[in-house]
Design a protein around this motif. Sequence first.
Motif, PDB file in Angstrom:
ATOM      1  N   ALA A  47      42.405  39.525  33.713  1.00 23.49           N
ATOM      2  CA  ALA A  47      41.262  38.632  33.490  1.00 23.49           C
ATOM      3  C   ALA A  47      40.769  37.981  34.775  1.00 23.49           C
ATOM      4  CB  ALA A  47      41.645  37.549  32.477  1.00 23.49           C
ATOM      5  N   SER A  48      41.573  38.005  35.839  1.00 32.31           N
ATOM      6  CA  SER A  48      41.204  37.286  37.056  1.00 32.31           C
ATOM      7  C   SER A  48      40.845  38.176  38.246  1.00 32.31           C
ATOM      8  CB  SER A  48      42.342  36.330  37.449  1.00 32.31           C
ATOM      9  OG  SER A  48      43.529  37.035  37.717  1.00 32.31           O
ATOM     10  N   PHE A  49      40.894  39.489  38.090  1.00 28.00           N
ATOM     11  CA  PHE A  49      40.551  40.384  39.202  1.00 28.00           C
ATOM     12  C   PHE A  49      39.075  40.305  39.560  1.00 28.00           C
ATOM     13  CE2 PHE A  49      44.452  42.765  38.107  1.00 28.00           C
ATOM     14  CZ  PHE A  49      44.995  42.849  39.379  1.00 28.00           C
ATOM     15  N   LYS A  50      38.803  40.484  40.838  1.00 24.79           N
ATOM     16  CA  LYS A  50      37.431  40.588  41.342  1.00 24.79           C
ATOM     17  C   LYS A  50      37.207  42.030  41.798  1.00 24.79           C
ATOM     18  CE  LYS A  50      37.612  35.882  43.093  1.00 24.79           C
ATOM     19  NZ  LYS A  50      36.485  35.011  43.047  1.00 24.79           N
ATOM     20  N   LEU A  51      35.960  42.397  41.993  1.00 26.76           N
ATOM     21  CA  LEU A  51      35.659  43.753  42.453  1.00 26.76           C
ATOM     22  C   LEU A  51      36.346  44.081  43.778  1.00 26.76           C
ATOM     23  CD1 LEU A  51      31.920  44.237  41.493  1.00 26.76           C
ATOM     24  CD2 LEU A  51      33.809  45.756  40.909  1.00 26.76           C
ATOM     25  N   LYS A  52      36.496  43.106  44.646  1.00 28.83           N
ATOM     26  CA  LYS A  52      37.101  43.371  45.947  1.00 28.83           C
ATOM     27  C   LYS A  52      38.573  43.761  45.861  1.00 28.83           C
ATOM     28  CE  LYS A  52      38.341  38.570  47.056  1.00 28.83           C
ATOM     29  NZ  LYS A  52      38.062  37.476  47.992  1.00 28.83           N
ATOM     30  N   HIS A  53      39.205  43.520  44.733  1.00 26.39           N
ATOM     31  CA  HIS A  53      40.626  43.819  44.597  1.00 26.39           C
ATOM     32  C   HIS A  53      40.902  45.275  44.239  1.00 26.39           C
ATOM     33  CE1 HIS A  53      40.795  39.330  43.703  1.00 26.39           C
ATOM     34  NE2 HIS A  53      41.327  39.500  44.893  1.00 26.39           N
ATOM     35  N   ILE A  54      39.886  46.014  43.805  1.00 28.11           N
ATOM     36  CA  ILE A  54      40.117  47.391  43.368  1.00 28.11           C
ATOM     37  C   ILE A  54      39.603  48.370  44.401  1.00 28.11           C
ATOM     38  CG2 ILE A  54      37.992  47.600  42.006  1.00 28.11           C
ATOM     39  CD1 ILE A  54      39.926  49.089  39.930  1.00 28.11           C
ATOM     40  N   ASP A  55      40.387  49.421  44.627  1.00 32.88           N
ATOM     41  CA  ASP A  55      40.044  50.475  45.571  1.00 32.88           C
ATOM     42  C   ASP A  55      40.217  51.812  44.846  1.00 32.88           C
ATOM     43  OD1 ASP A  55      39.810  52.311  47.641  1.00 32.88           O
ATOM     44  OD2 ASP A  55      41.173  51.255  48.987  1.00 32.88           O
ATOM     45  N   ILE A  56      39.135  52.276  44.245  1.00 32.51           N
ATOM     46  CA  ILE A  56      39.193  53.522  43.466  1.00 32.51           C
ATOM     47  C   ILE A  56      39.561  54.702  44.365  1.00 32.51           C
ATOM     48  CG2 ILE A  56      37.845  55.164  42.083  1.00 32.51           C
ATOM     49  CD1 ILE A  56      38.477  52.666  40.492  1.00 32.51           C
ATOM     50  N   ALA A  57      38.985  54.767  45.571  1.00 33.16           N
ATOM     51  CA  ALA A  57      39.234  55.902  46.470  1.00 33.16           C
ATOM     52  C   ALA A  57      40.720  56.050  46.801  1.00 33.16           C
ATOM     53  CB  ALA A  57      38.416  55.746  47.746  1.00 33.16           C
ATOM     54  N   ASN A  58      41.397  54.942  47.020  1.00 34.96           N
ATOM     55  CA  ASN A  58      42.832  54.980  47.333  1.00 34.96           C
ATOM     56  C   ASN A  58      43.706  54.758  46.108  1.00 34.96           C
ATOM     57  OD1 ASN A  58      42.761  55.493  50.183  1.00 34.96           O
ATOM     58  ND2 ASN A  58      41.893  53.441  50.402  1.00 34.96           N
ATOM     59  N   ARG A  59      43.073  54.654  44.949  1.00 36.22           N
ATOM     60  CA  ARG A  59      43.783  54.493  43.678  1.00 36.22           C
ATOM     61  C   ARG A  59      44.759  53.334  43.717  1.00 36.22           C
ATOM     62  NH1 ARG A  59      44.389  60.354  40.978  1.00 36.22           N
ATOM     63  NH2 ARG A  59      42.350  61.114  41.587  1.00 36.22           N
ATOM     64  N   ALA A  60      44.203  52.165  44.040  1.00 39.93           N
ATOM     65  CA  ALA A  60      45.058  50.982  44.186  1.00 39.93           C
ATOM     66  C   ALA A  60      44.314  49.731  43.760  1.00 39.93           C
ATOM     67  CB  ALA A  60      45.509  50.846  45.644  1.00 39.93           C
ATOM     68  N   VAL A  61      45.100  48.706  43.429  1.00 44.37           N
ATOM     69  CA  VAL A  61      44.565  47.384  43.140  1.00 44.37           C
ATOM     70  C   VAL A  61      45.437  46.378  43.892  1.00 44.37           C
ATOM     71  CG1 VAL A  61      45.864  47.122  40.973  1.00 44.37           C
ATOM     72  CG2 VAL A  61      43.803  45.796  41.341  1.00 44.37           C
ATOM     73  N   VAL A 101      24.525  49.595  39.343  1.00 44.55           N
ATOM     74  CA  VAL A 101      23.527  49.214  38.334  1.00 44.55           C
ATOM     75  C   VAL A 101      23.359  47.703  38.315  1.00 44.55           C
ATOM     76  CG1 VAL A 101      22.932  49.262  35.873  1.00 44.55           C
ATOM     77  CG2 VAL A 101      23.974  51.276  36.948  1.00 44.55           C
ATOM     78  N   ARG A 102      24.459  46.998  38.210  1.00 47.64           N
ATOM     79  CA  ARG A 102      24.413  45.532  38.195  1.00 47.64           C
ATOM     80  C   ARG A 102      24.220  44.945  39.594  1.00 47.64           C
ATOM     81  NH1 ARG A 102      24.395  41.678  34.226  1.00 47.64           N
ATOM     82  NH2 ARG A 102      24.811  42.628  32.229  1.00 47.64           N
ATOM     83  N   LEU A 103      24.568  45.736  40.629  1.00 43.14           N
ATOM     84  CA  LEU A 103      24.460  45.318  42.030  1.00 43.14           C
ATOM     85  C   LEU A 103      25.297  44.078  42.339  1.00 43.14           C
ATOM     86  CD1 LEU A 103      20.639  45.907  42.579  1.00 43.14           C
ATOM     87  CD2 LEU A 103      22.529  47.495  43.051  1.00 43.14           C
ATOM     88  N   TRP A 104      26.480  44.039  41.748  1.00 40.31           N
ATOM     89  CA  TRP A 104      27.369  42.912  41.949  1.00 40.31           C
ATOM     90  C   TRP A 104      28.133  43.056  43.260  1.00 40.31           C
ATOM     91  CZ3 TRP A 104      29.975  41.494  36.637  1.00 40.31           C
ATOM     92  CH2 TRP A 104      28.982  40.993  35.780  1.00 40.31           C
ATOM     93  N   GLY A 105      28.426  41.915  43.871  1.00 44.12           N
ATOM     94  CA  GLY A 105      29.185  41.869  45.116  1.00 44.12           C
ATOM     95  C   GLY A 105      30.674  41.822  44.861  1.00 44.12           C
ATOM     96  N   GLU A 106      31.404  41.833  45.936  1.00 44.12           N
ATOM     97  CA  GLU A 106      32.858  41.906  45.886  1.00 44.12           C
ATOM     98  C   GLU A 106      33.521  40.686  45.253  1.00 44.12           C
ATOM     99  OE1 GLU A 106      34.682  44.882  47.109  1.00 44.12           O
ATOM    100  OE2 GLU A 106      32.634  45.373  46.565  1.00 44.12           O
ATOM    101  N   GLU A 107      32.838  39.550  45.224  1.00 43.59           N
ATOM    102  CA  GLU A 107      33.410  38.330  44.654  1.00 43.59           C
ATOM    103  C   GLU A 107      33.210  38.231  43.135  1.00 43.59           C
ATOM    104  OE1 GLU A 107      35.318  36.038  46.218  1.00 43.59           O
ATOM    105  OE2 GLU A 107      35.194  37.280  48.013  1.00 43.59           O
ATOM    106  N   GLN A 108      32.449  39.151  42.577  1.00 43.76           N
ATOM    107  CA  GLN A 108      32.181  39.127  41.133  1.00 43.76           C
ATOM    108  C   GLN A 108      33.391  39.651  40.365  1.00 43.76           C
ATOM    109  OE1 GLN A 108      29.254  37.388  42.288  1.00 43.76           O
ATOM    110  NE2 GLN A 108      29.050  37.721  40.129  1.00 43.76           N
ATOM    111  N   PRO A 109      33.523  39.274  39.092  1.00 42.63           N
ATOM    112  CA  PRO A 109      34.688  39.713  38.302  1.00 42.63           C
ATOM    113  C   PRO A 109      34.675  41.213  38.026  1.00 42.63           C
ATOM    114  CG  PRO A 109      33.155  38.478  36.929  1.00 42.63           C
ATOM    115  CD  PRO A 109      32.643  38.383  38.332  1.00 42.63           C
ATOM    116  N   LEU A 110      35.850  41.799  38.046  1.00 39.22           N
ATOM    117  CA  LEU A 110      36.000  43.211  37.689  1.00 39.22           C
ATOM    118  C   LEU A 110      35.759  43.393  36.197  1.00 39.22           C
ATOM    119  CD1 LEU A 110      36.800  46.111  38.401  1.00 39.22           C
ATOM    120  CD2 LEU A 110      39.206  45.419  38.182  1.00 39.22           C
ATOM    121  N   PHE A 111      36.218  42.446  35.404  1.00 39.75           N
ATOM    122  CA  PHE A 111      36.017  42.487  33.956  1.00 39.75           C
ATOM    123  C   PHE A 111      35.344  41.185  33.529  1.00 39.75           C
ATOM    124  CE2 PHE A 111      39.813  45.117  34.787  1.00 39.75           C
ATOM    125  CZ  PHE A 111      39.220  46.350  34.507  1.00 39.75           C
TER     126      PHE A 111
END
Length: 190
Positions: A47-61, A101-111
């Motif tokens: 519930a507390s992750f932000k977009l900046k915490h996820i790295d799809i390319a490296n498959r990590a959070v 689509v939403r054009l959200w920045g890295e500080e926005q919530p992942l969920f």
Amino acid sequence: KRPRAAPTFEQLHHALGAMPAETEIQRRDRAVFAFTMITGARDSATASFKLKHIDIANRAVFKDAREVKTKFSKTFTTYFFPVGGDALAVLADWVTHLRTVRLWGEEQPLFPATELKLGPTGQFEAAGVKPEHWSNADPIRAIFKNAFAGAGLPYFNPHSVRNALVRLGQMNCKGPEEFKAWSQNLGHES
């Protein structure tokens, strides 16, 4: 110790596949479910992750305890577990949606939380998502409850996925060193 109830990965994949994906909220809910499957993250952290915490390319959070509600305020990186199926694609699609689509920045919530608006009947209705975090993990437990019910399966809470990942590691790891690394990836110290 008494055994802990945990879904099988066949049940998890079945539930994920049965979840609808027509609306933005449904796509978010599927992504929450998929994210839990591949990371084993606790619901309060999710519930507390932000977009900046996820790295799809490296498959990590990255679980940064300064911003993510981790157990014992531990900071560590979790690499996605090899669970197969569509989980990674569902999560990657959601992250792409938020960024392109939403054009959200890295500080926005992942969920993000659900946005409520007054509908034509004078009742509040869900109207997509808003760039705010959930205040607690209750919506994540509701997502799991609805996912398993929609798939005709018994309810398993989000934390039970961690138990399923431990069992998967016990089956797939080729020795104590591999299993220790698997366990540490979940945030366990022992």
